[in-house]
Design an enzyme around this catalytic site. Structure first.
Site, short mmCIF file in Angstrom:
data_model
loop_
_atom_site.label_atom_id
_atom_site.label_comp_id
_atom_site.label_asym_id
_atom_site.label_seq_id
_atom_site.Cartn_x
_atom_site.Cartn_y
_atom_site.Cartn_z
CE1 TYR A 149 54.02 13.24 5.59
CE2 TYR A 149 51.95 14.18 6.37
CZ TYR A 149 53.32 14.02 6.50
OH TYR A 149 53.98 14.62 7.55
CE LYS A 200 52.23 31.96 -4.05
NZ LYS A 200 50.87 31.44 -4.30
O1 GFB Z 1 49.44 24.09 3.46
P1 GFB Z 1 48.91 23.38 2.28
O2 GFB Z 1 49.83 23.22 1.12
O3 GFB Z 1 48.41 21.93 2.66
O4 GFB Z 1 47.61 24.15 1.70
P2 GFB Z 1 47.12 21.28 3.36
C1 GFB Z 1 46.59 24.60 2.51
C2 GFB Z 1 45.58 25.39 1.73
O5 GFB Z 1 46.17 26.64 1.31
C3 GFB Z 1 45.01 24.76 0.47
C4 GFB Z 1 45.85 26.90 -0.05
O6 GFB Z 1 43.61 25.05 0.40
C5 GFB Z 1 45.74 25.49 -0.66
O7 GFB Z 1 45.03 25.52 -1.87
N1 GFB Z 1 46.89 27.76 -0.62
C6 GFB Z 1 46.68 29.03 -1.05
C7 GFB Z 1 48.19 27.45 -0.84
N2 GFB Z 1 47.80 29.54 -1.58
C8 GFB Z 1 48.77 28.59 -1.46
C9 GFB Z 1 50.14 28.54 -1.83
O8 GFB Z 1 50.71 29.47 -2.39
N3 GFB Z 1 50.81 27.38 -1.51
C10 GFB Z 1 50.20 26.32 -0.89
N4 GFB Z 1 50.94 25.23 -0.59
N5 GFB Z 1 48.89 26.33 -0.56
C11 GFB Z 1 48.84 19.47 3.93
C12 GFB Z 1 49.07 18.06 3.46
O9 GFB Z 1 47.60 19.78 3.48
O10 GFB Z 1 48.86 19.61 5.32
C13 GFB Z 1 50.21 17.44 4.14
O11 GFB Z 1 49.19 18.04 2.06
C14 GFB Z 1 50.25 17.72 5.63
O12 GFB Z 1 50.17 16.09 3.90
C15 GFB Z 1 50.01 19.17 5.93
O13 GFB Z 1 49.30 16.95 6.30
C16 GFB Z 1 49.94 19.46 7.42
O14 GFB Z 1 46.85 21.87 4.70
O15 GFB Z 1 45.96 21.27 2.43
#
Ligand code: GFB
Length: 326
Positions: A149, A200
């Site tokens: 991405y 959640k």
């Molecule tokens: O928001 P997120 O999925 O993306 O995850 P990023 C942020 C952090 O939250 C990570 C933790 O450290 C995850 O391990 N986390 C804890 C969780 N619980 C959860 C959960 O239930 N769901 C998810 N999704 N995360 C994204 C990029 O990175 O940021 C994209 O992958 C984009 O490309 C976006 O740039 C803005 O912040 O790590």
């Protein structure tokens, strides 16, 4: 209005009377832009997938030639949270490259007066200096979970710069931090952390569960911005900024994932324990944008995370932003 304007820089571009295309109007960012543009004296154009499949160059050129937008907000993208990024690298790279290349090139060919490309703070190196200045771009290796991405979004910034340099096109790029708000994706497999934890916590409260599972260690630090504030900043940039450098758009407020989970549990009213699932990735250890360039132009965020969480949970609980699959 939750935004605080400080010293307003001169208007460099007027939206008045313009025909403005929001590419990606059904997404969280695009729909926030459509809402925000209602208070500008311009007419908003949208294109459904039937009108133009944005990964097909011919369809994009045909639609833009027929509809002649004068301004483009390029919010169309394949997006998702850490797991979606990690699981679908081909789609994240290919679809994003195609959408931005097709629209930016067609914007040049049809004489678009102003284009704003929306990127993401994941363009920066995994271990960038904090807060991250725009100059940190391409100074180190990317975070592996979202490099596909990130590469596509870096190409989008470079396309804007290249068309500006070679043809004098007024194409700019804004880099939003992690966003949340109406229209977010609440699918637990593909969503970002904030909507995932909100859902959640809500479901844990309803089912009187004892625990809530948080992915990773809880230690990574993130910055969150409400999507309506992002839309306000992006419209502000369209009117007040024209330049080669991309511009960071963030809240300047940082929180750990554990801190976010605790804040969400409090807002939702879930008082069980947090459990951390170490089998899930942490991603980038820290991601706080340096927003001094945006602030110097005259825009600063004023909505606190807690305020945004309360509003978003009220909307979620009322069935406003319905959970949708990724
Ligand atoms: O928001 P997120 O999925 O993306 O995850 P990023 C942020 C952090 O939250 C990570 C933790 O450290 C995850 O391990 N986390 C804890 C969780 N619980 C959860 C959960 O239930 N769901 C998810 N999704 N995360 C994204 C990029 O990175 O940021 C994209 O992958 C984009 O490309 C976006 O740039 C803005 O912040 O790590």
């Amino acid at each position: 209005m939750s935004t605080a304007r400080t010293v307003m820089s001169d208007t460099v571009f007027s939206l008045q009377g313009k025909s403005v295309w929001v590419a990606g109007h059904r997404g969280m960012v695009g729909s926030a832009l459509v809402r925000r543009l209602q208070s500008e004296e311009c007419s908003v154009l949208t294109a459904s997938r039937e009108d133009a499949d944005l990964v097909r160059q011919e369809e994009v050129e045909k639609w833009m030639t027929a509809n002649r937008p004068q301004v483009v907000f390029l919010a169309a993208a394949k997006v998702g949270g850490i797991q979606a990024n990690n699981s679908y690298p081909a789609q994240f790279l290919y679809e994003n490259l195609m959408i931005e290349a097709n629209i930016i090139h067609a914007a040049f060919r049809t004489g678009v007066e102003k284009l704003v490309f929306l990127g993401s703070t994941c363009i920066y190196p995994k271990l960038a200096p904090q807060p991250i200045p725009e100059e940190a771009l391409m100074t180190g290796p990317l975070e592996p979970t979202n490099e596909w991405y990130a590469i596509a979004k870096i190409a989008g910034i470079k396309l804007c710069q290249a068309y500006r340099r070679q043809y004098g096109s007024d194409f700019i790029a804004a880099q939003p931090t992690n966003l949340y708000g109406p229209g977010d994706n609440y699918d637990l497999e593909t969503s970002h952390v904030l909507p995932a934890l909100l859902r959640k916590a809500h479901e844990a409260k309803i089912s009187s569960a004892k625990t809530l599972t948080v992915w990773g260690s809880g230690n990574p630090l993130r910055e969150f911005l409400h999507v309506d504030d992002l839309a306000d900043a992006v419209v502000f940039l369209a009117k007040h900024y024209s330049g080669d450098s991309h511009i960071n758009v963030g809240s300047g407020e940082e929180v750990s994932i554990r801190g976010l989970a605790e804040a969400i549990c409090k807002v939702v009213g879930f008082d069980g324990a947090l459990e951390f699932d170490a089998s899930k990735p942490d991603g980038t250890p820290r991601k706080l944008s340096d927003v001094s360039k945006l602030q110097d132009l005259g825009w600063a965020n004023a909505r606190s995370l807690n305020e945004g969480l309360k509003q978003t949970y009220a909307e979620f609980a009322a069935g406003g932003p319905l959970p949708r699959s990724g």
